[in-house]
Design an enzyme around this catalytic site. Structure first.
Site, PDB file in Angstrom:
ATOM      1  N   GLY A  77       0.819  -1.200   0.000  1.00 35.47           N
ATOM      2  CA  GLY A  77       0.000   0.000   0.000  1.00 35.47           C
ATOM      3  C   GLY A  77       0.856   1.254   0.000  1.00 35.47           C
ATOM      4  CG  LEU A  78       2.184   3.018   3.025  1.00 39.49           C
ATOM      5  CD1 LEU A  78       3.544   2.857   3.692  1.00 39.49           C
ATOM      6  CD2 LEU A  78       1.339   4.009   3.802  1.00 39.49           C
ATOM      7  CB  CYS A  79       1.020   3.552  -3.875  1.00 38.18           C
ATOM      8  SG  CYS A  79       0.077   2.013  -3.848  1.00 38.18           S
ATOM      9  N   GLY A  80      -1.366   5.991  -2.408  1.00 37.24           N
ATOM     10  CA  GLY A  80      -2.548   6.764  -2.760  1.00 37.24           C
ATOM     11  C   GLY A  80      -3.710   5.892  -3.187  1.00 37.24           C
TER      12      GLY A  80
END
Length: 292
Positions: free
Chosen positions: A87-90
């Site tokens: 994750g951590l990609c908008g």
């Protein structure tokens, strides 16, 4: 108002988070350059290969006889959502998942039975979501970021064989196409059967060149089409990887900026709390002196 110790703890926590997001941004930026170069290298090859196939197909009486061009009533459909493993990609992953769910609902509303729509998930995020919600997942592949062509080719070969054996009548990709480091486009691409381009005015001119082919045009087409489809599969994986890195770099950059804004607010709050504490101490001292 929070006491000074709590505020200092929060400031330290935000600073630690800011260091992590800044580091993740730098890592994504370094990987993005390599992924972007890979796309720029494969695009001309893939485009030229498609151009050759189009030119050769113009000299064939009925290209629809080729098994990869053959259109059938879409009773058995395979969707291939391509997400990231992390994750951590908008909104990178959520856009793919939402689009895939929308396509499934649309197909079901048009009369397609749920059991006739299968998913081949690429990326952990797609696998986790669709498995959790009881969709028909026939297979899933993870850790394809930075994979070689050989690894991706084996997956593409399996999909081609399933379509050729009429296990599926329609195969579609849902992926994020790479535009630049800050922009990607959620794309729905029909993979199989191959969509025939409309005849153009240049067809007579290209056929009139009257090349002599050895082996025949049909044999060349039969050899080139699977190769082109495998290259297209690999290109989609590269596009998705670059889009993921661009989205993560942008998201981490924004998170770093947000952390800086939070730090400013916390420092202002800390200074106010510290000033209030000092003022209270002075008042207590003055009050004590007056009492004495």
């Amino acid at each position: 108002m929070s006491n000074l110790k709590e505020i200092r703890t929060r400031i330290g926590s935000v600073k630690s988070t800011q260091q992590i997001t800044r580091a993740m941004k730098m890592v994504a930026a370094s990987k993005l350059k390599k992924a972007q170069n890979a796309i720029l290298k494969i695009r001309p090859y893939a485009n030229k290969l498609n151009e050759i196939i189009v030119q050769l197909s113009e000299g064939i009486d009925d290209i629809s006889l080729n098994p990869f061009y053959k259109k059938r009533t879409p009773q058995k459909i395979l969707l291939i959502p391509v997400t990231a493993d992390k994750g951590l990609c908008g909104s990178y992953n959520s856009s793919i998942i939402k689009t895939t769910v929308h396509i499934i609902e649309e197909l079901k509303s048009n009369g397609s039975a749920h059991q006739n729509i299968d998913l081949l998930c690429i990326g952990k995020k797609a696998e986790e979501y669709f498995k959790k919600n009881d969709y028909n997942i026939i297979d899933s592949y993870t850790e394809l970021q930075g994979s070689t062509y050989v690894k991706v080719e084996s997956i593409a070969t399996k999909v081609l064989r399933q379509f050729k054996n009429e296990e599926y009548d329609l195969v579609k990709f849902i992926f994020n196409g790479f535009k630049n480091a800050a922009v990607y486009n959620t794309t729905i691409q029909q993979y199989l059967p191959i969509e025939q381009k409309e005849e153009t005015e240049n067809k007579e001119k290209s056929v009139a060149l009257n090349y002599i082919f050895e082996p025949t045009e049909e044999e060349i087409i039969d050899e080139l089409i699977p190769t082109s489809l495998k290259i297209s599969f690999y290109r989609i994986i590269l596009e998705s990887n670059a889009s993921e890195l661009g989205a993560r770099m942008t998201a981490m950059d924004k998170a770093t900026e947000n952390a800086q804004d939070i730090l400013k607010d916390l420092k202002l709050t800390y200074n106010k709390a510290r000033q209030t504490a000092i003022t209270n101490e002075i008042l207590e001292i003055v009050s004590g002196s007056d009492a004495i």
